[in-house]
Design a protein around this motif. Structure first.
Motif, PDB file in Angstrom:
ATOM      1  N   ASP B  54     -16.424 -31.698  28.591  1.00 25.72           N
ATOM      2  CA  ASP B  54     -15.777 -32.804  28.793  1.00 25.72           C
ATOM      3  C   ASP B  54     -16.753 -34.167  29.558  1.00 25.72           C
ATOM      4  O   ASP B  54     -17.876 -33.883  29.345  1.00 25.72           O
ATOM      5  CB  ASP B  54     -14.768 -32.375  29.814  1.00 25.72           C
ATOM      6  N   SER B  55     -15.945 -34.971  29.862  1.00 24.72           N
ATOM      7  CA  SER B  55     -17.007 -36.116  30.390  1.00 24.72           C
ATOM      8  C   SER B  55     -17.852 -35.945  31.532  1.00 24.72           C
ATOM      9  O   SER B  55     -18.828 -36.404  31.506  1.00 24.72           O
ATOM     10  CB  SER B  55     -15.848 -37.306  30.941  1.00 24.72           C
ATOM     11  N   ALA B  56     -17.531 -34.955  32.120  1.00 25.41           N
ATOM     12  CA  ALA B  56     -18.344 -34.770  33.338  1.00 25.41           C
ATOM     13  C   ALA B  56     -19.617 -33.970  32.857  1.00 25.41           C
ATOM     14  O   ALA B  56     -20.768 -34.336  33.076  1.00 25.41           O
ATOM     15  CB  ALA B  56     -17.783 -33.930  34.538  1.00 25.41           C
ATOM     16  N   LEU B  58     -20.574 -34.174  29.766  1.00 20.34           N
ATOM     17  CA  LEU B  58     -21.625 -35.178  29.144  1.00 20.34           C
ATOM     18  C   LEU B  58     -22.390 -36.084  29.948  1.00 20.34           C
ATOM     19  O   LEU B  58     -23.631 -36.488  29.888  1.00 20.34           O
ATOM     20  CB  LEU B  58     -20.510 -36.036  28.194  1.00 20.34           C
ATOM     21  N   GLN B  59     -21.891 -36.428  31.121  1.00 19.60           N
ATOM     22  CA  GLN B  59     -22.303 -37.069  32.180  1.00 19.60           C
ATOM     23  C   GLN B  59     -23.673 -36.269  32.606  1.00 19.60           C
ATOM     24  O   GLN B  59     -24.632 -36.914  32.895  1.00 19.60           O
ATOM     25  CB  GLN B  59     -21.302 -37.428  33.210  1.00 19.60           C
ATOM     26  N   LEU B  60     -23.521 -35.220  32.877  1.00 18.35           N
ATOM     27  CA  LEU B  60     -24.678 -34.099  33.070  1.00 18.35           C
ATOM     28  C   LEU B  60     -25.820 -34.117  32.180  1.00 18.35           C
ATOM     29  O   LEU B  60     -26.840 -34.591  32.631  1.00 18.35           O
ATOM     30  CB  LEU B  60     -24.105 -32.886  33.353  1.00 18.35           C
TER      31      LEU B  60
END
Lengths: 729, 110
Positions: B54-56, B58-60
């Protein structure tokens, strides 16, 4: 009056109003040089005068105003800056135009006098002189705009910017899901995922959201629908949606098509055509408010500017909306909101209303006398109507005093230049209303008082600095309502009145005796005496010692009063107190013996019983004890008839009246209550009568006298001083 | 532990992330991965077994890339799973990471 003459009268009136507006606008430009609204109004003034002069073939006016108009047009289009110098030239041009109009109206056929023509040419040179250099500057700025404008051109796509806040993940948002959903509405042409604020190393919290997205989105959906996609995230995300440029034209057309029957706010207009959503506007308004709160003094940025800055709408759209708004305003302004009415017709109406009031009082009386209970209700409702007709009719003549006040801006400006003083005029309470006839008559005394304040009051900058005051002097004009009166104050922070000087002069003029016993207030009031001026040298403005007495006379002729309050070295405040209207008042009717008197209701403070035990009446010095206060009183019957009072006085009442700061009691036999009073002036024979200002006709045909409360209070107070022995039974 | 150390030699660290890479696990993943950032010279992450991102998550990945860049560590992703590819495509981030993506024929088109 031929038709042409009538048209000329209208032209003269209109031109005068326009020129007054123009002067106001110019003066306000001195403080706010960037106000495009004001510049527009300047341009319109010149333009309209030029147009109407053309109709009458006044070529001299057309020639001159044309030059002024084209300069103003350049200012309006931003091709030329406006500065103090230009304002000054424009003020002169305004005066010149007024002279030209006067010349054309009075001597239609005669050629322009050489001096006027020369003035005109000089002004035109001054107006157009610096034009060329300014033109070059403006070219640069145009270029800049074009470069700046190219930045946001993203052809056919919506530009969506999403800046998620840190807590977005924790609040259960997944930006991905919004973007996936967005795809159902159209096509994502381009997407940019960035995390510009992501911290490094250990500071980075993987559960915080640092992601920002910029999306170019192609869709036929409208702004509301697109915004609705992100509705759920609106608390955790900064969402900005900029419409595609191709939509611009559509919005512009919609803006143009909006009906112009009433002026709408900028935000509402843009929301209506769909270029903005209500959210955008609320957001922008909030930040506008925040700005204002943060820096209290500076006015908030215009909404349009904020919206463009926040990238939710394009500049051209805002411009168009503003233009549309302006057009609507103009259209509304030109559509008759006002009707010009002949003042004599209005006067006639008010006279008729006066008669109506009297005859309705007569009707009431008869209804009461014959005990017609059915008619009573009808009479009561008619009474209510009559009194509201009376109020409305009087309101027709009410004008705001602001217009009179703002004329003095020019006076102050010119006089302070002439005297080499730096003086600022502050105006407050300009919205206070009073009767037009009063406004007209107060103009001259006010001018005089202001000139006095400028000339005598305010010191030269050097003297002021030496006295520890700011070099710039201030004069304040203030107006407010106070118990049925309007109070106009002229306050300056100048040198104040010098009591010694006044006394010396008064002694020299023989106004007072050397062994005087005058209070500070009484000394100050001496300046209203004829022939007294404390100015050592007479200037062409003031100082000849005529004037203040005329001022006082003029104000008293309006049933008003003037008070002076001065502290030496700190300034002078002059308060003028005037009745709101000269025609009809709410009165309070009292009676002594067979006579009826009317006291203006606004001056009545209270009514008490004349009770020997409670009031501790001092019959010798004529005062009573009103709850610990010394209240001088006057027996109306004694005063007007000089009669030895009836010993069988049964019951007396005291009407406590108030004028400004002073109070007195009028002792009467009967209280009749409120009465709508139509003021009938007394004939010339009675003009000098003390204590009476007018008369009114009562419902039963009798005449009641209207008391001059101010004069009576004065005599009540002075009779106390004089210690007249009381009657001896 | 959803991170498996596959191989570690001559400063080249090969890691494999397995299972979910979402808001529920990012904290754990970050802690586990951070230790390699301080020692390794070359980090290769195998994403074949990432089932969900998810976005988190991906952000990682973006964070790791950023950290690696700033520490001069070479960083690459490989064997992207279907879920990862879908997100990278959606957000136009394939170029950002710059790693070759092999698209398997049996994925249903996203």
């Amino acid at each position: 009056m031929s038709e042409l003459d009538a048209a000329l009268t209208v032209f003269a009136q209109e031109a005068e109003e326009l020129l007054t507006d123009m002067e106001d606008a110019l003066l306000s430009l001195e403080t706010k040089p960037d106000d495009s609204e004001t510049i527009n109004s300047l341009f319109r003034a010149m333009h309209t005068i030029k147009g109407s002069s053309g109709l009458f073939g006044f070529n001299a006016i057309v020639g001159f105003t044309h030059e002024a108009e084209s300069v103003l047009d350049k200012v309006r289009n931003g091709e030329r800056g406006i500065d103090a110098e230009l304002i000054s030239v424009l003020l002169d041009s305004k005066d010149h135009t007024a002279k030209l109009i006067e010349h054309c109206l009075t001597q239609k056929e005669a050629a322009l006098p050489a001096s006027l023509a020369a003035d005109g040419e000089r002004l035109i040179r001054q107006l157009t002189g610096r034009q060329t250099t300014d033109m070059q500057q403006s070219d640069d700025s145009v270029q800049l705009e074009i470069e700046g404008g190219g930045e946001i051109s993203v052809d056919d796509n919506w530009l969506i910017s999403l800046e998620f806040q840190k807590d977005a993940f924790r609040n259960g948002m997944d930006p991905l899901s919004f973007i996936r959903y967005l795809r159902t509405l159209g096509e994502i042409k381009q997407i940019l995922t960035v995390a510009p604020e992501m911290p490094v190393g250990d500071d980075m919290d993987p559960e915080s959201c640092y992601l920002h997205f910029k999306i170019a989105f192609q869709s036929d959906a409208n702004k509301q629908t697109i915004e609705a996609v992100f509705d759920f995230a609106s608390d955790d995300c900064d969402i900005k949606i900029l419409p595609p440029n191709s939509k611009l034209e559509e919005y512009l057309n919609l803006l143009n098509a909006q009906d112009d029957n009433h002026v709408k706010r900028l935000g509402d207009m843009l929301v209506q055509v769909g270029a903005l959503t209500q959210n955008d506007v609320n957001h922008a308004l909030q930040s506008q408010q925040a700005n204002v709160d943060a820096e209290q003094e500076a006015p908030g940025k215009p909404l349009g500017e904020i919206l463009v800055e926040q990238h939710v709408v394009q500049q051209p759209l805002v411009d168009q909306a503003l233009k549309k708004q302006e057009q609507t305003k103009q259209k509304l302004a030109s559509e008759a909101n006002y009707i010009r009415v002949d003042a004599t017709k209005l006067g006639h109406l008010i006279n008729l209303v006066g008669e109506l009031v009297i005859s309705s009082a007569a009707m009431n009386l008869i209804v009461e006398r014959h005990g017609l209970s059915d008619a009573g209700d009808v009479a009561a409702s008619m009474n209510a109507l009559v009194s509201s007709i009376r109020d409305t009719a009087l309101e027709l003549r009410m004008v705001q005093i602001g217009e009179t006040f703002s004329r003095f801006k020019r006076v102050v400006r010119d006089v302070s230049k002439e005297l080499n003083k730096d003086i600022e005029l502050y105006i407050s309470g300009g919205e206070t209303e009073l009767d037009k006839t009063v406004v007209e008559k107060i103009n001259d005394p006010l001018t005089h008082l202001i000139r006095n304040a400028l000339d005598h009051g305010i010191e030269s900058p050097a003297q002021r600095v030496a006295a520890g005051k700011p070099a710039q002097g201030t004069v304040q004009l203030n107006a407010y309502h106070e118990s049925g009166h309007i109070v106009i104050q002229i306050a300056d922070d100048g040198s104040g009145l010098n009591s010694e000087k006044i006394l010396d002069k008064a002694l020299a003029n023989g106004l007072i005796k050397p062994d005087h016993d005058l209070s500070q207030q009484e000394i100050h009031n001496l300046i209203f005496a004829a022939g007294l001026s404390t100015k050592d040298k007479a200037t062409n403005l003031s100082g000849r010692g005529v004037g203040m007495d005329v001022v006082k006379k003029n104000i008293e002729a309006l049933r008003g009063s003037v008070e002076i309050d001065s502290i030496e070295g700190e300034g002078t405040t002059i308060s003028i107190r005037l009745p709101l209207t000269l025609a009809i008042i709410d009165g309070f009717m009292v009676g002594t013996g067979q006579d009826r008197y009317i006291i203006p209701l606004s001056m009545v403070d209270e009514c008490i019983e004349m009770n020997a035990n409670e009031c501790e009446i001092d019959e010798i010095q004529h005062y009573i004890n009103l709850r610990g206060q010394v209240l001088p009183y006057l027996r109306l019957g004694d005063y007007f008839h000089n009669q030895i009072a009836d010993i069988n006085r049964k019951r007396e009442s005291v009407v406590v009246v108030k004028f400004g700061q002073t109070k007195a009691g009028f002792v009467v036999d009967e209280l009749h209550g409120e009465h709508q009073t139509v003021i009938k002036p007394l004939g010339k024979v009675f003009e000098r009568l003390n204590g009476i200002t007018g008369a009114t006709v009562l419902g039963d045909g009798n005449v009641a006298l209207i008391l001059d409360v101010q004069g009576l209070i004065d005599s009540a107070i002075s009779s106390k001083h004089r210690k007249i022995p009381a009657y001896k039974p | 532990m959803a991170i498996q150390l596959k191989q570690q030699k001559k400063g080249v660290t090969q890691l494999a992330i397995q299972g979910e890479l979402t808001i529920y696990s990012v904290l754990e993943h970050k802690q586990a991965l951070s230790q390699y950032l301080s020692s390794a010279k070359d980090i290769q992450i195998d994403l074949a077994d990432v089932t969900e991102i998810d976005s988190a998550g991906l952000q990682l990945l973006m964070f790791l890339k950023q950290e690696a860049l700033s520490r001069d560590i070479s960083f690459s992703l490989s064997q992207h799973s279907e879920a990862v590819v879908e997100v990278l495509e959606l957000l136009n981030l394939s170029k950002h990471f710059g790693d070759p993506i092999v698209i398997s024929a049996d994925w249903k088109s996203s």
